[in-house]
Design an enzyme around this catalytic site. Structure first.
Site, PDB file in Angstrom:
ATOM      1  N   LYS B 170       0.841  -1.213   0.000  1.00 29.38           N
ATOM      2  CA  LYS B 170       0.000   0.000   0.000  1.00 29.38           C
ATOM      3  C   LYS B 170       0.873   1.258   0.000  1.00 29.38           C
ATOM      4  O   LYS B 170       0.570   2.228  -0.702  1.00 29.38           O
ATOM      5  CB  LYS B 170      -0.940  -0.003   1.201  1.00 29.38           C
ATOM      6  CG  LYS B 170      -1.848   1.235   1.314  1.00 29.38           C
ATOM      7  CD  LYS B 170      -2.834   1.360   0.155  1.00 29.38           C
ATOM      8  CE  LYS B 170      -3.572   2.710   0.122  1.00 29.38           C
ATOM      9  NZ  LYS B 170      -4.715   2.780   1.000  1.00 29.38           N
ATOM     10  N   LYS B 238      -1.272  12.038   4.887  1.00 29.00           N
ATOM     11  CA  LYS B 238      -1.100  11.055   5.970  1.00 29.00           C
ATOM     12  C   LYS B 238      -0.344   9.822   5.455  1.00 29.00           C
ATOM     13  O   LYS B 238       0.582   9.335   6.112  1.00 29.00           O
ATOM     14  CB  LYS B 238      -2.488  10.647   6.495  1.00 29.00           C
ATOM     15  CG  LYS B 238      -2.484   9.603   7.596  1.00 29.00           C
ATOM     16  CD  LYS B 238      -3.796   8.799   7.603  1.00 29.00           C
ATOM     17  CE  LYS B 238      -3.477   7.346   7.388  1.00 29.00           C
ATOM     18  NZ  LYS B 238      -4.567   6.454   7.119  1.00 29.00           N
TER      19      LYS B 238
END
Lengths: 292, 290
Positions: B170, B238
């Site tokens: 990811k 983030k």
């Protein structure tokens, strides 16, 4: 000594004045005759072309803006080379590409004319107080011949190496200094984002291991939001184009300098090219967008 | 198989609904009761805590905001570990740091819980359509057990490797999409500032080696000046922060990611955090004198 001077801007004018004051016989040439007027009043001879200037001088000193200006000054049909007698010397104190310095030096050498690239650090204040740091590239013997002149202008004179080496040192100077200004701007932006007093941060840090002349001077300007030059940021922007191009040709990676360069690009886009480089702080502040 | 789902936000809600549609017996819990309502209406059972979900299920999913939330759901009082029977499979589909996923998995293993990290790509659209890409790290047998459940939520689930490997994949996804979005924004800004139609540039480039889905989809949204999320800039910020922290931990040089992370910082700091990442174009325009 019979000395010529070209480039009577914020740096050149006080430098030429120091040479006159030291008793040298001064001649000048200026693109705009008006800029030569104060020196003419002070006793300098004004020449009509660079060639004419070169013909009446043992040494010509130039402080102009860009590589192309130096090339034009030296090699154009009415340029210095057209007037120099063998044995004369051109000391270029502009900040230009090392490559240009080497090329002009080679052309001079064919005619027996000496060359020094002798860029300076110290800015307008250093020029005024004759405390410039001078980095020289060229033959050591040529430097020794003109050292008495350079001593009128600066405090430290270092022979770095052959032609172009002075400009290499200057590129290093500019890279360290502007990267430090960018680091200073980032620290000030961080403090500002925390709503902490920038003057206090600067004051505290000046007592510690992050103390530097850049933090002192530029940090002070940033804290006061005083962006009056000093040195105009467009000149640092120009210097970065030179050193990044050299780095590309040499395959030398300069990742931090590359980032700083683009912060300078953004500063130019803000229209702050004639503001002090301390205005790099502005690039880090929130942008206002017109939406949609 | 009895299935639990914790965290019913923009992503979690449609993913849980797709598990219900797949015919699975579903128990849900969310911190805010109103988040549970749509699932209860659709036939899911509600539980009083994450521990209660774990006590009644064979597989428990979570989809929350960050590593602190995952640690809370998994390990805190009233969490999954407290309620779990030995052999429970806990599948966290949030995007968190690989190192955080590994340490939570290790703590859960001490309690007999098998954890898979299974972050997703595809956004809200993919969550609703069941078209997510799922990147999984952890035990292979657990992965095989969960595979039919993944099939309800995503079109592809890939076991990448051991615990944390899903989050590594990811993070790689976020490097590629983050740097990629900025590359497209930079190219379009360059074209327009040079007086060239960015739409024509996109059209021509789609036929060449610079083709990418980001150029196609994100590029079109930039041309339409459609900055509605999509994937919000603050979320990408983030995720890039996770990448930067892992780079720090591993001693990795990631210069393009570092620059990208800073540009996402600038977007959030300039009030564009709730815009889609494609609003990077607006930021670059502003920093280029517009």
């Amino acid at each position: 000594m019979k000395v010529g001077f070209v480039g009577l801007g914020v740096m050149g004018r006080p430098m030429a004045g120091h040479l006159l004051a030291a008793g040298h016989e001064l001649a000048v040439w200026a693109r705009r005759p008006a800029s030569a007027a104060p020196l003419e009043e002070a006793g300098a001879r004004v020449c009509a072309t660079p060639a004419e200037l070169a013909a009446c001088c043992e040494v010509v000193i130039s402080v102009v803006t860009a590589s192309a200006d130096v090339e034009q000054l030296a090699l154009a049909p009415e340029g210095l080379l057209a007037g120099f007698a063998p044995g004369a010397v051109h000391v270029d104190m502009s900040t230009i590409a090392p490559d240009t310095a080497r090329r002009v030096a080679a052309r001079y050498a064919e005619k027996g004319v000496g060359w020094l690239d002798a860029p300076v650090s110290g800015g307008e204040i250093g020029a005024r107080d004759a405390t410039l740091a001078i980095m020289a590239g060229g033959e050591a013997a040529v430097l020794e011949r003109v050292r008495p002149l350079l001593s009128c202008l600066g405090r430290t004179i270092v022979h770095i190496g052959p032609a172009g080496a002075g400009q290499v040192a200057k590129a290093c100077n500019q890279m360290i200094m502007v990267n430090a200004i960018q680091a200073c701007a980032e620290a000030m932006r961080l403090a500002g984002a925390h709503c902490v007093d920038l003057h206090k941060v600067r004051e505290a840090l000046m007592g510690g291991s992050a103390a530097s002349r850049v933090l002192d001077v530029m940090g002070g300007r940033m804290a006061a939001r005083d962006f009056v030059p000093g040195i105009q940021s467009r000149l640092h922007h120009k210097d970065f184009a030179i050193l990044m191009e050299e780095a590309r040709q040499l395959g030398a990676p300069l990742p931090v300098a590359a980032q700083t360069w683009h912060q300078l690009n953004a500063l130019m886009a803000l229209g702050a090219g004639r503001d002090d480089t301390a205005s790099l702080l502005r690039v880090l502040e929130p942008v206002s967008t017109t939406g949609g | 198989m009895k299935v639990g789902f914790i965290g019913l936000g923009i992503m979690g809600r449609p993913m849980a609904l797709n598990l219900l549609k797949g015919g699975f017996d579903l128990t849900v819990w969310a911190r805010r009761a109103e988040s549970m309502a749509p699932l209860l209406e659709a036939g899911a059972k509600g539980a009083a805590s994450a521990a209660a979900v774990a006590a009644s299920c064979d597989v428990v999913f979570s989809m929350v905001a960050d590593a602190a939330d995952v640690a809370q759901v998994a390990l805190a009082a009233g969490g999954v570990a407290e309620g779990a029977r030995a052999g429970l499979i806990y599948v966290d589909m949030s995007t968190i740091a690989p190192s955080a996923a590994q340490s939570i998995a290790a703590r859960l293993a001490e309690r007999g819980v098998v954890m898979l990290d299974a972050p997703v790509s595809g956004g809200e659209v993919g969550a609703i359509s069941g078209g997510l890409t799922i990147m999984v790290g952890g035990d292979e047998a657990a992965f095989e057990t969960v595979r039919p459940l993944f099939a309800c939520m995503g079109k592809a689930a890939t076991l990448i490797g051991a615990s944390g490997a899903g989050q590594v994949a990811k993070a790689c996804n976020q490097i590629l999409t983050g740097v990629g979005v900025l590359a497209v924004a930079e190219a379009f800004n360059f074209a327009r500032k040079s007086g060239v139609d960015a739409g024509k540039v996109r059209e021509a480039l789609l036929g060449g080696f610079a083709y990418s889905r980001i150029l196609e989809n994100h590029g079109q949204r930039m041309l339409d000046r459609n900055f509605k999320p999509g994937f919000k800039a603050w979320m990408h910020q983030k995720d890039m922060n996770i990448v930067m922290q892992e780079a720090h931990r591993l001693g990795l040089m990631l210069p393009s990611s570092a620059a990208t992370a800073q540009l996402f910082n600038a977007m959030v700091g300039s009030g564009m955090g709730e815009d889609d990442s494609v609003a990077a174009l607006k930021l670059l325009e502003s920093l280029s004198g517009e």
